[in-house]
Design an enzyme around this catalytic site. Structure first.
Site, PDB file in Angstrom:
ATOM      1  N   SER A 198     115.798  18.853 111.561  1.00  0.00           N
ATOM      2  CA  SER A 198     114.730  19.194 110.618  1.00  0.00           C
ATOM      3  C   SER A 198     115.267  19.937 109.408  1.00  0.00           C
ATOM      4  CB  SER A 198     113.678  20.077 111.305  1.00  0.00           C
ATOM      5  OG  SER A 198     112.895  19.350 112.210  1.00  0.00           O
ATOM      6  N   HIS A 233     107.127  25.769 110.505  1.00  0.00           N
ATOM      7  CA  HIS A 233     108.215  24.800 110.320  1.00  0.00           C
ATOM      8  C   HIS A 233     108.245  24.262 108.895  1.00  0.00           C
ATOM      9  CE1 HIS A 233     110.197  20.792 111.052  1.00  0.00           C
ATOM     10  NE2 HIS A 233     110.894  21.477 111.945  1.00  0.00           N
ATOM     11  N   ASP A 252     104.657  17.927 106.841  1.00  0.00           N
ATOM     12  CA  ASP A 252     105.075  18.882 107.855  1.00  0.00           C
ATOM     13  C   ASP A 252     103.876  19.713 108.306  1.00  0.00           C
ATOM     14  OD1 ASP A 252     106.847  20.920 109.276  1.00  0.00           O
ATOM     15  OD2 ASP A 252     108.379  19.703 108.289  1.00  0.00           O
TER      16      ASP A 252
END
Length: 415
Positions: free
Chosen positions: A342, A171, A120
């Protein structure tokens, strides 16, 4: 395979791939091509080529395929009105409970001694949600944005997230918390005592706006790194909450499939988000790879998220992805509720790690079949009525033999 045998096999494979790559490079003029990244375990390389170099590559009989290596943005959390059946949780534990994680926890399966690998945007390792955890870090950045200003970095600090001025910057911290977060009070992710392999596979992109993007070549490098660690750490699953495009058939010609297959061959699943484009007959890549575990998002009432990409044959599982609270990188104490596939995917990666702890020798297809058979039905959004057999992961049925045992689960896992 014994560790020594595995190392010998790896060395032989790498030598063969290197020799094949050298043959291709030997057929090119140095003005036509430059190598950006070479791989150890898949017969591919990332290159920058001129039009003449591309034509030359296309003419070589030992070049099987050529694909572009362009950055894809983070699937940004979806900002929507409240989804049908959703409720804002007061702690991340709500969704871990929704998939039945308390049952394996009660039986002693918490992920202790295991790792979840997160490809990520990096991680804020000092966040309280990761207190007491071992975090192994690495970075693969085509734009040489690793903390050492190189394309590759390993060790402490390697997976540092980028500045908050870049869209998508934290994120990975949110995703990591869902999969394996654990505070000392009430908050926890799914594999709450697992450690984390945090791998930043994003680069800074400045094309008039600031955002982070991931190249396929960096994703492959990250997956190869995980594969190289398979005899060093007990790795439950890999999480890839990333991707793009629209596919209504398996995308198995993609170079990344070989890396996913290598991990599947050693019983490590790669869970990949289906995407947040509201598609009703398509999912994103690389979730479209047939040997990946593709994941869509559902609400706390098992209603499909309106934004969740869906395909009745290509989507493998649903997991909670609506108003999911987890850690952010704003501070060591910050939490936010986000929507997205996600957020759904790390529920599966964390759950898979608990299943691997219980059934360490079971294959990816065996565990996937059991999870699908034991899953909870999800109400699909309009336009997604074809098929309708994709289910939400439910750990309580898989771990509690006294709770509605499923014959397929028994045959696949318990025998």
């Amino acid at each position: 395979m014994a560790r020594t045998q595995a190392l010998e096999a790896d060395a032989a494979l790498t030598a063969g791939i290197t020799a094949a790559g050298d043959t291709i490079l030997g057929a090119l003029d140095t003005a036509q091509a430059s190598v950006q990244r070479r791989f150890q375990f898949v017969p591919a390389m990332a290159m920058r080529v001129s039009p003449q170099g591309l034509a030359r590559l296309q003419s070589l009989p030992n070049v099987v395929s050529i694909e572009p290596d362009a950055p894809a943005p983070v699937p940004e959390p979806v900002v929507t009105a409240p989804e049908a059946g959703s409720a804002l949780p007061d702690s991340p534990s709500v969704f871990a409970e929704l998939i039945g994680a308390s049952v394996p926890w009660g039986a002693g399966y918490t992920g202790s001694g295991w790792y979840v690998a997160i490809l990520d945007t990096g991680i804020r390792p000092t966040h309280t949600f990761f207190s007491g955890k071992t975090i192994v870090e690495a970075c693969f950045s085509a734009q040489a944005n690793c903390p050492n200003s190189q394309t590759t970095m390993y060790g402490a600090g390697a997976a540092a997230h980028y500045p908050s001025s870049y869209s998508g910057w934290d994120h990975g911290t949110h995703v990591s918390g869902i999969a394996a977060g654990r505070d000392m009070t009430t908050y926890c992710g799914v594999a709450k005592q697992a450690s984390i392999l945090a791998i930043n596979v994003f680069s800074k992109i400045n094309d008039g706006t600031l955002w982070v993007g991931t190249y396929s070549s960096d994703q492959i490098a990250g997956l190869e790194y995980i594969y190289s660690l398979r005899n060093t750490y007990s790795i439950g699953a890999v999480n890839m909450s990333l991707g793009g495009g629209a596919y209504n058939a398996y995308c198995d010609s993609a170079a990344i499939k070989a890396s996913i297959d290598n991990l599947a061959a050693v019983n490590i699943a790669v869970a990949i988000a289906s995407g947040n484009n509201y598609y009703t007959r398509y999912i994103s890549g690389p979730a479209c790879v047939s040997t990946a575990v593709s994941v869509g998002a559902s609400s706390s009432s098992d209603v499909e998220g309106s934004f969740s990409n869906y395909h009745p044959a290509l989507l493998d599982l649903f997991a909670p992805g609506v108003a999911v609270t987890s850690s952010t990188a704003d501070s060591d104490f910050s939490f936010e509720a986000w929507n997205g596939t996600s957020m759904a995917t790390p529920h599966v990666a964390g759950a898979w790690t608990l299943l691997r702890q219980r059934y360490p020798t079971r294959s990816v297809p065996q565990i996937l079949g059991a999870v699908q058979a034991a899953g909870q039905a999800v109400t699909l959004k309009a336009g997604d009525l074809a098929g309708g057999s994709v289910r939400r992961i439910a750990l309580n049925t898989l771990f509690a033999t006294q709770v509605n045992p499923v014959a397929a689960v028994n045959s696949l896992l318990l025998n």
